[in-house]
Design a protein around this motif. Structure first.
Motif, PDB file in Angstrom:
ATOM      1  N   ALA A   1     -72.808  21.222  74.009  1.00 32.14           N
ATOM      2  CA  ALA A   1     -73.691  20.515  74.950  1.00 32.14           C
ATOM      3  C   ALA A   1     -75.070  21.153  75.120  1.00 32.14           C
ATOM      4  O   ALA A   1     -75.717  20.968  76.154  1.00 32.14           O
ATOM      5  N   ALA A   2     -75.547  21.899  74.125  1.00 33.27           N
ATOM      6  CA  ALA A   2     -76.940  22.347  74.165  1.00 33.27           C
ATOM      7  C   ALA A   2     -77.847  21.126  73.998  1.00 33.27           C
ATOM      8  O   ALA A   2     -77.447  20.125  73.406  1.00 33.27           O
ATOM      9  N   PRO A   3     -79.079  21.181  74.527  1.00 30.78           N
ATOM     10  CA  PRO A   3     -79.988  20.042  74.357  1.00 30.78           C
ATOM     11  C   PRO A   3     -80.313  19.802  72.881  1.00 30.78           C
ATOM     12  O   PRO A   3     -80.328  20.727  72.070  1.00 30.78           O
ATOM     13  N   GLN A   4     -80.604  18.546  72.560  1.00 26.97           N
ATOM     14  CA  GLN A   4     -81.043  18.178  71.219  1.00 26.97           C
ATOM     15  C   GLN A   4     -82.355  18.885  70.898  1.00 26.97           C
ATOM     16  O   GLN A   4     -83.212  18.981  71.769  1.00 26.97           O
ATOM     17  N   GLN A   5     -82.630  19.316  69.708  1.00 24.68           N
ATOM     18  CA  GLN A   5     -81.588  19.526  68.729  1.00 24.68           C
ATOM     19  C   GLN A   5     -81.341  21.016  68.606  1.00 24.68           C
ATOM     20  O   GLN A   5     -82.227  21.823  68.880  1.00 24.68           O
ATOM     21  N   CYS A   6     -80.128  21.366  68.229  1.00 26.37           N
ATOM     22  CA  CYS A   6     -79.766  22.769  68.117  1.00 26.37           C
ATOM     23  C   CYS A   6     -78.690  22.868  67.044  1.00 26.37           C
ATOM     24  O   CYS A   6     -77.507  22.703  67.316  1.00 26.37           O
ATOM     25  N   SER A   7     -79.137  23.106  65.810  1.00 25.44           N
ATOM     26  CA  SER A   7     -78.255  23.102  64.652  1.00 25.44           C
ATOM     27  C   SER A   7     -78.406  24.400  63.883  1.00 25.44           C
ATOM     28  O   SER A   7     -79.522  24.898  63.725  1.00 25.44           O
ATOM     29  N   THR A   8     -77.291  24.917  63.392  1.00 26.67           N
ATOM     30  CA  THR A   8     -77.357  26.159  62.633  1.00 26.67           C
ATOM     31  C   THR A   8     -76.675  26.025  61.283  1.00 26.67           C
ATOM     32  O   THR A   8     -75.717  25.274  61.121  1.00 26.67           O
ATOM     33  N   PHE A   9     -77.217  26.781  60.326  1.00 29.14           N
ATOM     34  CA  PHE A   9     -76.593  26.957  59.019  1.00 29.14           C
ATOM     35  C   PHE A   9     -76.276  28.434  58.879  1.00 29.14           C
ATOM     36  O   PHE A   9     -77.168  29.284  59.010  1.00 29.14           O
TER      37      PHE A   9
END
Length: 508
Positions: free
Chosen positions: A321-329
């Protein structure tokens, strides 16, 4: 000159100076405070009440008539800007509403929101320690902890924050290809054999899209059968690997999924890993949706074997539920991101700076300018602790299980999966006109039309937002996604009541 004329002249002069890109207390303080007050009162708190609408539906032409969407030659006043803000909020979907359960994101986390506001106020670009000293360090610390949670000893490896999970899955293809064929960086796709990658037929579409984008080709993204629970069929995977070998192609990568978009299914990672080792294939796990379950001792078993992967996609803006956007590789191999993507631009990544330039981490990205997406997630983590994330995850699964068991006891609900693995609950709502008609030759055709009609009613009322879709030979069904830990059992009953109210008298 009369006093009122002086005011007019002063007002016009002030208006003309508003083009300057610098906040000045005399010009902007009142506007900024009023704007923030509007956001806090009307958006953050006003729109998060259960009594408010999830969406105030308006047709495109109506929105165009209310909001002047065209850029104009001259400026507008601060009062006009505040009015525009109010209208934009009014006609936007209220994704922070408790009853927005339409996608794999929702809610407005208060700590994540403040972290996002702080990010935007600081307006950093995270490529060098010189311009983003806190954020370059923060990223490495958070990514190291995430890798440790995945199960890589000491958080070994590397990682980056990406603009979305699709791009993270693209990084996986790039890293896998460079790992086996580093010459591709300089010589291009002409220097490598025909490469083939594999993913489930129920996997996210981004793997196939990124294979096309990166020159591998969508035809070389082979879709593997999924079983009735939505999991990748490992026997079919091995068969397709051997088919590719027989054709003279080179299998180089498998993308498994930990939490598929629709079914919420978790592929059997241990078995897939064994197969990847047998054929010397890179294993990537797309845990964009299900990765958050790693934070829970009770539910992390769903991702057993993820520690065997070469790389992982994990989106905190989904289950956590972190705010958009928060993506990791995240990647196990320490140098592949740098070796595969760096260009050593001398105007930015000078090696003769006065500080340790190993902290200049931006060259391993394909981006140059890049938001500090880490701050909102780090701020949430500080505020809640890992134990807070664990409680959040456990509550999501508890709510999903309650809703599942509740609709099993109510007439009109028919489950797609009796026991889904994640917090995706899939079902048909069968109106009165179709009950007992399951053997009619046109039953499925009629049932297919029910979900769009219910969706139209809920959207026009603004009572909730739940998505629907077909899947394979399954006609349209609803997929309610639980990702907001502020929901409780009463809300679960509310959802069921709403489907019954909206759908029981539908005629198809």
């Amino acid at each position: 000159m009369p006093a009122d004329s002086n005011l007019i002249v002063a007002g016009e002069a002030a208006k003309k100076s508003l083009f300057q890109s610098l906040p000045e207390r005399s010009k902007h303080e009142d506007f900024i405070r009023r704007a923030v007050d509007l956001l806090v009162e009307r958006v953050v708190f006003g729109r998060s009440q259960r009594s408010s609408k999830v969406v105030e539906w308006a047709a495109p032409e109506e929105i165009k008539s209310v909001i002047d969407l065209k850029p104009r030659e001259g400026p507008v006043t601060h009062d006009e800007l505040l009015a525009i803000m109010a209208d934009v909020a009014r006609y936007s979907v209220n994704t922070g509403h408790p009853y927005f359960v339409n996608q794999l994101f929702s809610t407005v986390d208060p700590y994540g929101l403040i972290g996002q506001w702080l990010t935007d106020s600081l307006n950093p670009s995270v490529y060098t320690y010189e311009v983003a000293p806190v954020f370059t360090l923060m990223e490495e610390e958070v990514l190291r902890e995430m890798r440790a949670i995945v199960g890589w000893p000491g958080g070994q490896g590397d990682g980056i924050f990406c603009p979305g999970g699709s791009i993270a899955n693209g990084y996986a293809i790039s890293c896998a290809r460079h790992h086996f064929y580093p010459e591709v960086k300089s010589k291009g796709v002409y220097a490598v054999p025909r490469l083939v990658l594999f993913t489930s037929e129920l996997a996210h579409y981004s793997t196939k899209k990124m294979a096309s984008f990166m020159g591998v080709g969508s035809d070389n993204c082979v879709l593997v059968k999924a079983d009735e629970l939505g999991k990748m069929d490992v026997e079919d995977l091995e068969a397709k690997i051997n088919e590719a070998l027989d054709e003279g192609a080179t299998p180089f990568m498998v993308t498994a999924t930990a939490g598929t978009t629709v079914f919420g299914a978790f592929d059997p990672l241990v078995t897939i890993s064994t197969l990847c080792k047998k054929y010397n294939i890179w294993l990537h796990v797309d845990a964009a949706w299900g990765g958050g379950a790693l934070m829970s001792k009770k539910h992390k078993h769903l991702l057993n074997g993820i520690e065997l992967a070469d790389s992982v996609t994990w989106n905190p803006h989904k289950l956590l539920a972190a705010p958009q956007q928060c993506s990791t590789f995240l990647v196990r191999h320490e140098n592949v991101l740098k070796d595969g993507h760096s260009s050593n631009a001398k105007y930015l990544f000078q090696k003769d700076k006065f500080y340790d330039t190993t902290y200049d981490t931006g060259d391993k990205h394909i981006q140059c300018g890049r938001r500090a997406d880490v701050l909102k997630f780090w701020f949430m983590w500080k505020a809640k602790g890992s134990e807070g994330f664990e409680k959040h995850i456990d509550k999501l699964f508890d709510n999903a299980n309650f809703f599942l068991e509740h609709i099993k006891q109510r007439s009109g609900f028919k489950l797609v999966l009796e026991q889904p693995e994640c917090t995706n609950i899939m079902f048909w709502y069968v109106p009165n006109c179709l009950r007992g008609r399951e053997n009619d030759p046109n039953y499925k055709e009629r049932l297919h039309k029910v979900a769009p009609k219910i969706k139209e009613r809920m959207i026009k009322e603004g009572s909730m937002m739940v998505t629907y879709q077909p899947q394979g030979n399954l006609v349209n069904f609803f997929r309610i996604v639980f990702q907001n830990s502020a929901l409780d059992y009463k809300d679960m009953v509310y959802f069921a009541d709403q489907f019954e109210r909206l759908g029981s008298n539908i005629v198809v």
